[in-house]
Design a protein around this motif. Structure first.
Motif, PDB file in Angstrom:
ATOM      1  N   VAL A 159       0.416  -1.177  -0.064  1.00  0.00           N
ATOM      2  CA  VAL A 159      -0.359   0.189   0.256  1.00  0.00           C
ATOM      3  C   VAL A 159       0.944   1.391   0.114  1.00  0.00           C
ATOM      4  O   VAL A 159       0.576   2.051  -0.938  1.00  0.00           O
ATOM      5  N   GLY A 160       1.701   1.396   0.572  1.00  0.00           N
ATOM      6  CA  GLY A 160       2.783   2.874   1.204  1.00  0.00           C
ATOM      7  C   GLY A 160       3.144   2.657  -0.777  1.00  0.00           C
ATOM      8  O   GLY A 160       3.715   3.665  -0.757  1.00  0.00           O
ATOM      9  N   LEU A 161       3.785   1.628  -1.382  1.00  0.00           N
ATOM     10  CA  LEU A 161       4.253   1.825  -2.380  1.00  0.00           C
ATOM     11  C   LEU A 161       3.515   2.402  -3.432  1.00  0.00           C
ATOM     12  O   LEU A 161       4.173   3.080  -4.481  1.00  0.00           O
ATOM     13  N   ASP A 162       2.289   1.472  -3.788  1.00  0.00           N
ATOM     14  CA  ASP A 162       1.964   2.266  -4.708  1.00  0.00           C
ATOM     15  C   ASP A 162       1.031   3.287  -4.433  1.00  0.00           C
ATOM     16  O   ASP A 162       0.612   4.563  -5.239  1.00  0.00           O
ATOM     17  N   THR A 163       1.038   3.773  -3.110  1.00  0.00           N
ATOM     18  CA  THR A 163       0.489   5.202  -3.230  1.00  0.00           C
ATOM     19  C   THR A 163       1.596   6.557  -3.246  1.00  0.00           C
ATOM     20  O   THR A 163       1.796   7.314  -3.101  1.00  0.00           O
ATOM     21  N   LEU A 164       3.013   5.473  -2.881  1.00  0.00           N
ATOM     22  CA  LEU A 164       4.465   6.597  -3.213  1.00  0.00           C
ATOM     23  C   LEU A 164       4.173   6.904  -4.993  1.00  0.00           C
ATOM     24  O   LEU A 164       4.326   7.719  -5.302  1.00  0.00           O
ATOM     25  N   LEU A 165       4.207   5.669  -6.144  1.00  0.00           N
ATOM     26  CA  LEU A 165       4.296   6.147  -7.233  1.00  0.00           C
ATOM     27  C   LEU A 165       3.141   5.722  -7.640  1.00  0.00           C
ATOM     28  O   LEU A 165       2.869   6.754  -9.466  1.00  0.00           O
TER      29      LEU A 165
ATOM     30  N   THR B 299      -8.170   4.964  -5.572  1.00  0.00           N
ATOM     31  CA  THR B 299      -7.401   3.953  -6.570  1.00  0.00           C
ATOM     32  C   THR B 299      -6.955   2.511  -6.015  1.00  0.00           C
ATOM     33  O   THR B 299      -6.965   1.121  -6.471  1.00  0.00           O
ATOM     34  N   LEU B 300      -6.699   2.418  -4.741  1.00  0.00           N
ATOM     35  CA  LEU B 300      -6.309   2.024  -3.403  1.00  0.00           C
ATOM     36  C   LEU B 300      -7.474   1.049  -3.269  1.00  0.00           C
ATOM     37  O   LEU B 300      -7.260  -0.252  -3.369  1.00  0.00           O
ATOM     38  N   GLY B 301      -8.237   1.673  -3.390  1.00  0.00           N
ATOM     39  CA  GLY B 301      -9.626   1.118  -2.393  1.00  0.00           C
ATOM     40  C   GLY B 301     -10.135   0.546  -3.900  1.00  0.00           C
ATOM     41  O   GLY B 301     -10.196  -0.715  -3.408  1.00  0.00           O
ATOM     42  N   LEU B 302      -9.880   0.708  -5.394  1.00  0.00           N
ATOM     43  CA  LEU B 302     -10.455  -0.654  -6.179  1.00  0.00           C
ATOM     44  C   LEU B 302      -9.409  -2.024  -6.472  1.00  0.00           C
ATOM     45  O   LEU B 302      -9.679  -3.088  -6.212  1.00  0.00           O
ATOM     46  N   VAL B 303      -7.818  -2.101  -6.008  1.00  0.00           N
ATOM     47  CA  VAL B 303      -6.670  -2.724  -6.246  1.00  0.00           C
ATOM     48  C   VAL B 303      -6.697  -3.372  -5.028  1.00  0.00           C
ATOM     49  O   VAL B 303      -6.858  -4.556  -4.897  1.00  0.00           O
ATOM     50  N   ALA B 304      -6.834  -2.765  -3.909  1.00  0.00           N
ATOM     51  CA  ALA B 304      -7.851  -3.857  -2.270  1.00  0.00           C
ATOM     52  C   ALA B 304      -8.686  -4.377  -2.331  1.00  0.00           C
ATOM     53  O   ALA B 304      -8.969  -5.822  -2.403  1.00  0.00           O
ATOM     54  N   ALA B 305      -9.917  -4.331  -3.560  1.00  0.00           N
ATOM     55  CA  ALA B 305     -11.126  -4.660  -3.967  1.00  0.00           C
ATOM     56  C   ALA B 305     -11.135  -5.981  -4.586  1.00  0.00           C
ATOM     57  O   ALA B 305     -11.657  -7.012  -4.362  1.00  0.00           O
ATOM     58  N   SER B 306     -10.241  -5.626  -5.524  1.00  0.00           N
ATOM     59  CA  SER B 306      -9.492  -6.023  -6.886  1.00  0.00           C
ATOM     60  C   SER B 306      -8.837  -7.737  -5.843  1.00  0.00           C
ATOM     61  O   SER B 306      -8.469  -8.463  -6.520  1.00  0.00           O
ATOM     62  N   GLY B 307      -8.519  -7.483  -4.866  1.00  0.00           N
ATOM     63  CA  GLY B 307      -7.848  -8.245  -3.729  1.00  0.00           C
ATOM     64  C   GLY B 307      -5.352  -8.664  -4.250  1.00  0.00           C
ATOM     65  O   GLY B 307      -5.345  -9.483  -4.043  1.00  0.00           O
ATOM     66  N   PHE B 308      -5.390  -7.571  -4.927  1.00  0.00           N
ATOM     67  CA  PHE B 308      -4.438  -6.826  -5.214  1.00  0.00           C
ATOM     68  C   PHE B 308      -3.553  -7.382  -4.024  1.00  0.00           C
ATOM     69  O   PHE B 308      -2.765  -6.902  -4.370  1.00  0.00           O
TER      70      PHE B 308
ATOM     71  N   LEU C  63      -4.161  -6.737 -12.685  1.00  0.00           N
ATOM     72  CA  LEU C  63      -3.606  -4.603 -12.184  1.00  0.00           C
ATOM     73  C   LEU C  63      -3.604  -3.393 -13.344  1.00  0.00           C
ATOM     74  O   LEU C  63      -4.258  -3.026 -12.560  1.00  0.00           O
ATOM     75  N   ILE C  64      -3.520  -3.980 -14.814  1.00  0.00           N
ATOM     76  CA  ILE C  64      -3.671  -3.004 -15.215  1.00  0.00           C
ATOM     77  C   ILE C  64      -5.447  -2.876 -15.898  1.00  0.00           C
ATOM     78  O   ILE C  64      -5.644  -1.726 -15.951  1.00  0.00           O
ATOM     79  N   LYS C  65      -5.927  -4.226 -15.558  1.00  0.00           N
ATOM     80  CA  LYS C  65      -6.653  -3.110 -15.868  1.00  0.00           C
ATOM     81  C   LYS C  65      -7.634  -2.426 -14.955  1.00  0.00           C
ATOM     82  O   LYS C  65      -8.560  -1.530 -15.169  1.00  0.00           O
ATOM     83  N   VAL C  66      -7.824  -3.018 -13.555  1.00  0.00           N
ATOM     84  CA  VAL C  66      -7.817  -2.564 -12.329  1.00  0.00           C
ATOM     85  C   VAL C  66      -7.381  -1.245 -12.026  1.00  0.00           C
ATOM     86  O   VAL C  66      -8.451  -0.306 -12.389  1.00  0.00           O
ATOM     87  N   LEU C  67      -6.695  -0.655 -12.432  1.00  0.00           N
ATOM     88  CA  LEU C  67      -5.449   0.962 -12.815  1.00  0.00           C
ATOM     89  C   LEU C  67      -6.342   1.983 -13.588  1.00  0.00           C
ATOM     90  O   LEU C  67      -6.862   3.208 -13.504  1.00  0.00           O
ATOM     91  N   THR C  68      -7.023   1.209 -14.597  1.00  0.00           N
ATOM     92  CA  THR C  68      -7.042   1.696 -15.843  1.00  0.00           C
ATOM     93  C   THR C  68      -8.829   2.304 -15.375  1.00  0.00           C
ATOM     94  O   THR C  68      -9.854   2.943 -16.366  1.00  0.00           O
TER      95      THR C  68
ATOM     96  N   LEU D 246       4.679   2.605 -13.710  1.00  0.00           N
ATOM     97  CA  LEU D 246       5.282   2.703 -12.687  1.00  0.00           C
ATOM     98  C   LEU D 246       4.780   1.783 -11.463  1.00  0.00           C
ATOM     99  O   LEU D 246       5.359   0.589 -10.279  1.00  0.00           O
ATOM    100  N   VAL D 247       3.460   1.584 -11.224  1.00  0.00           N
ATOM    101  CA  VAL D 247       2.966   0.219 -10.262  1.00  0.00           C
ATOM    102  C   VAL D 247       2.853  -0.867 -10.439  1.00  0.00           C
ATOM    103  O   VAL D 247       3.817  -1.520  -9.716  1.00  0.00           O
TER     104      VAL D 247
END
Length: 479
Positions: A36-42, A79-88, A101-106, A141-142
């Motif tokens: 989560v910290g790394l994703d937040t930074l990137l 963004t982080l909410g969708l990533v977490a909800a998708s189980g990443f 992950l690409i689909k979720v970020l898009t 980046l992510v």
């Protein structure tokens, strides 16, 4: 002796007050915090760079994280909410799914644009270049960050660190197979194992206490149905904060992409359709025809040179056509450059006692007296197999597949060996790139052939062809 629970207690065994914190939860939490910290930074860096490199909109760019740092908060939450909800942020398999992950970020980027427009439709000012750059930079980046984390974890696990401590319960033959399987994953550390018989009597209490002292985070049971009271084992481990996983080593299943679905209270395993049917087969056939034709065009001079050399080396024909058993058990004539004396088949009966294959299904000798002088050279570099491109063009063989065997060998097959006859035989295959003649157990040959059939793809064919070139040049296992 009847099975009894390990701890006698008047309290309901499901009560939270007697359940310990799950073992390994600290490592799992640390992984989530790091990701989560790394994703937040990137993500923050991606949006900031997009605003700097993108086309500015005058007089005021309202959707600008550099001018208004507070705008990063809703961006990160969505963004982080969708990533977490998708189980990443979960297990390894999901975490490594970069395409997912690409689909979720898009999707997150699209949601941000929609929310921003609906919130202030008349005031939204953002350049198209900034928006596209923020999307591309977020993806790059992510995903790069995830790959770096994954490589770091793999490196640590190869060094023996960052592995889950586990314990095995099962029959000795099952736990031995489980150890070999888990060793290939490089993510588990087996701290101990016990015979299934121990888990079915009063010694289970001592075993459970031993498991607790080892600090095990997960217990693998290799024979769940063989436990006399499996639910007691389950609850004892649950109360100790230890996860339970069933590893059915005796269940032989196709090695294909599978999905677990529930049928009432029972789990079922659904497998994807095999790739080697329908249009994929014709794609493979087209690939065979193109490559075989190119081989004949490019290596034509080599064919002529080998033919002249054979004629000068020993009397007899240039080519040797032997009856082999192919698709659906149908016999066909396989083309090879002759590497033996003309009466080789008659002499084989006298040499059966010197067969070096353990089970006698195949006939192999390292120092076969029937091989001619040039034959040794041709076999060493597998050049005797080159004429089999004629069989490929005729549709009797494929470039990659299980090797066709003579009738003498097929007559000694057991029932489960005939699965290899259900696909076109090949010039090369997993057996050839995994040791060729160094493999002396026919069951290993069959396992490799079945693995190829179950996991077929054009990419796998390419890989085997490239490995074949490497193996031939290195002269590995050839005689």
């Amino acid at each position: 002796m009847p099975y009894t629970p390990s701890v006698a207690s008047p309290t309901d065994l499901r009560a939270p007050v007697i359940t310990k914190l799950r073992q390994g939860i600290g490592v799992g939490s640390l992984r989530v915090v790091v990701l989560v910290g790394l994703d937040t930074l990137l993500i923050s860096l991606a949006w900031s760079l997009a605003q700097v490199w993108g086309t500015p909109v005058m007089p005021l760019q309202l959707w600008n994280v550099n001018q208004k740092p507070g705008l990063l908060l809703p961006i990160l939450l969505v963004t982080l909410g969708l990533v977490a909800a998708s189980g990443f942020y979960g297990n390894d398999t999901k975490r490594r799914d970069l395409w997912g992950l690409i689909k979720v970020l898009t999707l997150g980027q699209a949601v941000l644009l929609l929310v921003a427009f609906l919130y202030q439709p008349g005031l939204l000012v953002i350049s198209r270049s900034s928006f596209i750059l923020s999307w591309l930079l977020t993806l790059i980046l992510v995903c790069s960050g995830r790959m770096v984390v994954d490589l770091l974890i793999r490196y640590l696990r190869r060094q023996g660190a960052a592995r889950w401590p586990i314990f095995l319960i099962g029959h000795p033959e099952d736990t031995q197979r489980a150890c070999k399987l888990l060793a290939t994953q490089e993510r588990y550390k087996v701290l101990g194992q016990t015979d299934l018989a121990t888990a079915s009597n009063t010694e289970w209490s001592a075993t459970l206490e031993h498991i607790r002292q080892l600090g095990v985070s997960e217990v693998f049971v290799c024979s769940w149905q063989a436990l006399p009271e499996p639910m007691f084992v389950y609850w004892d481990l649950q109360r100790s904060g230890i996860r339970l996983r069933v590893l059915p080593m005796g269940l032989e299943l196709p090695r294909r992409r599978a999905e677990v679905k529930m049928l009432g209270s029972l789990p079922t395993i659904q497998f994807a359709l095999p790739s080697i049917i329908g249009s994929d087969f014709w794609l493979k056939r087209g690939f065979d025809l193109v490559v075989a034709s190119l081989i004949l065009l490019v290596l034509g001079p080599l064919y002529c040179a080998i033919a002249l050399w054979i004629k000068r080396d020993s009397p007899g024909p240039v080519f040797y056509r032997q009856t082999r058993i192919g698709l659906k058990g149908q016999p066909f004539k396989v083309w090879k450059f002759r590497t033996m004396v003309c009466d080789a088949e008659a002499l084989q009966k006298e040499l059966e006692a010197s067969n070096e294959m353990k089970d006698g299904v195949l006939f192999k000798m390292k120092e076969d007296p029937r091989i001619t002088g040039i034959g040794k050279f041709l076999r060493r570099y597998s050049l005797d197999e080159l004429p089999q491109v004629f069989n490929v063009l005729a549709g009797e063989m494929s470039l990659v597949g299980p090797r066709p065997f003579p009738m003498r060998d097929v007559e000694r097959f057991s029932t489960h060996h005939f699965i290899r006859q259900e696909v076109l035989p090949g010039i090369t295959g997993l057996w050839q790139v995994s040791g060729r003649s160094d493999i002396v157990d026919f069951e290993d040959v069959v396992r490799l052939d079945v693995a190829y059939i179950q996991n077929w793809s054009l990419a796998l064919d390419f890989e085997i062809l490239l490995q074949t070139i490497k193996v031939v040049l290195a002269k590995q296992g050839a005689y």
